[in-house]
Write a protein that holds these residues in place. Structure first.
Motif, PDB file in Angstrom:
ATOM      1  N   LYS A  21       0.847  -1.189   0.000  1.00 43.73           N
ATOM      2  CA  LYS A  21       0.000   0.000   0.000  1.00 43.73           C
ATOM      3  C   LYS A  21       0.885   1.242   0.000  1.00 43.73           C
ATOM      4  O   LYS A  21       2.053   1.178   0.395  1.00 43.73           O
ATOM      5  CB  LYS A  21      -0.919  -0.001   1.226  1.00 43.73           C
ATOM      6  N   VAL A  22       0.332   2.361  -0.417  1.00 44.00           N
ATOM      7  CA  VAL A  22       1.114   3.592  -0.522  1.00 44.00           C
ATOM      8  C   VAL A  22       0.812   4.483   0.676  1.00 44.00           C
ATOM      9  O   VAL A  22      -0.350   4.778   0.968  1.00 44.00           O
ATOM     10  CB  VAL A  22       0.813   4.336  -1.839  1.00 44.00           C
ATOM     11  N   LYS A  23       1.883   4.888   1.366  1.00 44.97           N
ATOM     12  CA  LYS A  23       1.769   5.700   2.566  1.00 44.97           C
ATOM     13  C   LYS A  23       2.039   7.159   2.214  1.00 44.97           C
ATOM     14  O   LYS A  23       2.889   7.454   1.380  1.00 44.97           O
ATOM     15  CB  LYS A  23       2.790   5.205   3.592  1.00 44.97           C
ATOM     16  N   ARG A  24       1.322   8.070   2.861  1.00 48.55           N
ATOM     17  CA  ARG A  24       1.502   9.499   2.619  1.00 48.55           C
ATOM     18  C   ARG A  24       1.456  10.245   3.941  1.00 48.55           C
ATOM     19  O   ARG A  24       0.995   9.710   4.957  1.00 48.55           O
ATOM     20  CB  ARG A  24       0.407  10.027   1.700  1.00 48.55           C
ATOM     21  N   ALA A  57      -1.915   5.118  -9.913  1.00 50.06           N
ATOM     22  CA  ALA A  57      -1.201   6.226 -10.564  1.00 50.06           C
ATOM     23  C   ALA A  57       0.077   6.567  -9.822  1.00 50.06           C
ATOM     24  O   ALA A  57       1.119   6.834 -10.444  1.00 50.06           O
ATOM     25  CB  ALA A  57      -2.113   7.441 -10.641  1.00 50.06           C
ATOM     26  N   ILE A  58       0.043   6.536  -8.490  1.00 52.00           N
ATOM     27  CA  ILE A  58       1.223   6.876  -7.700  1.00 52.00           C
ATOM     28  C   ILE A  58       2.255   5.760  -7.780  1.00 52.00           C
ATOM     29  O   ILE A  58       3.456   6.027  -7.842  1.00 52.00           O
ATOM     30  CB  ILE A  58       0.817   7.186  -6.246  1.00 52.00           C
ATOM     31  N   LYS A  59       1.809   4.516  -7.806  1.00 52.04           N
ATOM     32  CA  LYS A  59       2.751   3.396  -7.931  1.00 52.04           C
ATOM     33  C   LYS A  59       3.490   3.451  -9.262  1.00 52.04           C
ATOM     34  O   LYS A  59       4.625   3.003  -9.359  1.00 52.04           O
ATOM     35  CB  LYS A  59       2.015   2.067  -7.790  1.00 52.04           C
ATOM     36  N   ARG A  60       2.851   3.997 -10.290  1.00 47.02           N
ATOM     37  CA  ARG A  60       3.500   4.143 -11.590  1.00 47.02           C
ATOM     38  C   ARG A  60       4.606   5.203 -11.513  1.00 47.02           C
ATOM     39  O   ARG A  60       5.591   5.119 -12.225  1.00 47.02           O
ATOM     40  CB  ARG A  60       2.448   4.541 -12.624  1.00 47.02           C
ATOM     41  N   LEU A  61       4.450   6.180 -10.635  1.00 50.61           N
ATOM     42  CA  LEU A  61       5.453   7.225 -10.477  1.00 50.61           C
ATOM     43  C   LEU A  61       6.664   6.747  -9.681  1.00 50.61           C
ATOM     44  O   LEU A  61       7.761   7.283  -9.835  1.00 50.61           O
ATOM     45  CB  LEU A  61       4.851   8.454  -9.785  1.00 50.61           C
TER      46      LEU A  61
END
Length: 65
Positions: A21-24, A57-61
């Motif tokens: 998962k992406v953390k912010r 989209a963020i994982k692609r970055l």
């Protein structure tokens, strides 16, 4: 196929957890803090997860983080 470049701005703002998962970090905690309550400022210090709609989209970055 060449390697993908990491978006450096995104790499500084997001990280990937062990489960993928992406953390912010939360917004609105940098200035004008006098009018915000202590409870609100304490909550803003904690990290949060990116919403599922934006995760792909963020994982692609950040392909290699």
């Amino acid at each position: 196929m060449p390697k993908m470049k990491t978006h450096r701005g995104a790499a500084k703002r997001f990280s990937v957890t062990a489960k993928g998962k992406v953390k912010r970090s939360k917004a609105f905690a940098s200035h004008i803090l006098t009018k915000k309550t202590t409870k609100r400022k304490r909550t803003l210090r904690k990290s949060a997860l990116v919403h599922g709609a934006n995760e792909k989209a963020i994982k692609r970055l950040i392909p290699y983080l």
